[in-house]
Scaffold this motif. Sequence first.
Motif, short mmCIF file in Angstrom:
data_model
loop_
_atom_site.label_atom_id
_atom_site.label_comp_id
_atom_site.label_asym_id
_atom_site.label_seq_id
_atom_site.Cartn_x
_atom_site.Cartn_y
_atom_site.Cartn_z
N LYS A 197 42.77 57.34 -0.94
CA LYS A 197 42.73 56.77 -2.17
C LYS A 197 43.70 56.16 -2.76
O LYS A 197 44.78 56.78 -2.44
CB LYS A 197 42.13 57.84 -3.44
CG LYS A 197 41.71 57.31 -4.64
CD LYS A 197 41.75 58.22 -5.57
CE LYS A 197 40.53 59.04 -5.65
NZ LYS A 197 40.40 60.00 -6.78
N LEU A 198 43.86 54.92 -2.82
CA LEU A 198 44.93 54.03 -3.29
C LEU A 198 44.74 53.57 -5.02
O LEU A 198 45.81 53.49 -5.42
CB LEU A 198 44.69 52.76 -2.63
CG LEU A 198 44.82 52.89 -1.13
CD1 LEU A 198 44.70 51.17 -0.69
CD2 LEU A 198 46.09 53.31 -0.71
N ASP A 199 43.68 53.76 -5.51
CA ASP A 199 43.42 52.97 -7.20
C ASP A 199 42.14 53.61 -7.48
O ASP A 199 41.23 53.61 -6.83
CB ASP A 199 43.64 51.73 -7.01
CG ASP A 199 43.85 51.29 -8.63
OD1 ASP A 199 44.11 52.08 -9.33
OD2 ASP A 199 44.06 50.10 -8.66
N GLN A 200 41.93 54.12 -8.72
CA GLN A 200 40.91 54.65 -9.48
C GLN A 200 41.07 54.17 -10.89
O GLN A 200 41.96 54.56 -11.52
CB GLN A 200 40.60 56.01 -9.20
CG GLN A 200 39.42 56.32 -9.71
CD GLN A 200 38.54 57.68 -9.42
OE1 GLN A 200 39.56 58.67 -9.72
NE2 GLN A 200 37.70 57.75 -8.77
N LEU A 201 39.90 53.31 -11.49
CA LEU A 201 39.94 53.10 -12.70
C LEU A 201 38.67 53.56 -13.49
O LEU A 201 37.36 53.37 -12.72
CB LEU A 201 40.16 51.67 -13.06
CG LEU A 201 41.59 51.15 -12.43
CD1 LEU A 201 41.58 49.56 -12.67
CD2 LEU A 201 42.75 51.78 -13.37
N ILE A 202 38.68 54.12 -14.58
CA ILE A 202 37.51 54.65 -15.25
C ILE A 202 37.40 53.70 -16.39
O ILE A 202 38.14 53.74 -17.20
CB ILE A 202 37.64 55.95 -15.85
CG1 ILE A 202 37.61 56.82 -14.40
CG2 ILE A 202 36.25 56.20 -16.58
CD1 ILE A 202 37.72 58.54 -14.71
N ALA A 203 36.43 52.61 -16.49
CA ALA A 203 36.23 51.83 -17.40
C ALA A 203 35.57 52.22 -18.78
O ALA A 203 34.92 53.07 -18.77
CB ALA A 203 35.16 50.69 -16.88
#
Length: 182
Positions: free
Chosen positions: A7-13
């Motif tokens: 996992k490099l990046d995660q965004l919760i919009a």
Amino acid sequence: MAGELVKLDQLIASDVATVTLGDASGYSGSDNWSTDYNVYKIVVENMKNASDAKSVFFKFVDSSSTIVTGNYKMAQVEMRSNAAYDDGYGVLSQANLTATAMGNDTGERMNAVMYIFAFNKSDKFSYATYETSYTNSSGNLMGLHGGMVSTDGGEEVHKGVQFYANSGNIESGTFTLYGISK
């Protein structure tokens, strides 16, 4: 281990105009791109538009954090629960993840899996494959399967992907970028 997801990046919009993974220009403000991988996987879960009957698109982000705005050559097949399949191809200013407008009623969401290739190669065109499932604004289950290549500016290095609706905000959804180990 070869083939392992990292996992490099995660965004919760939450009611945003765009979601950018990898590049620092996204609302996370973090540059989470890594050149350690040849192949990347993006997973979009339970994305919901704030407005009804809007389509979902994506664009690549180049190595100088500029959104690539043209010459996405693509081919895709749309599977429909209410009619025969439809296919298409062409050159667009963005790549689409929904072929028909997505709904935003209760339970109407989009899920997608994308693989992106050659992002770190200055001598290759960057390209992606994708599969989506979503409910359109008429309540019908849809699936879009396709691929695209960015030829804008020729062969160049990229370091992110931006998602957006053609109008209105992304109300919710989880967007995750993985590197696939060599």
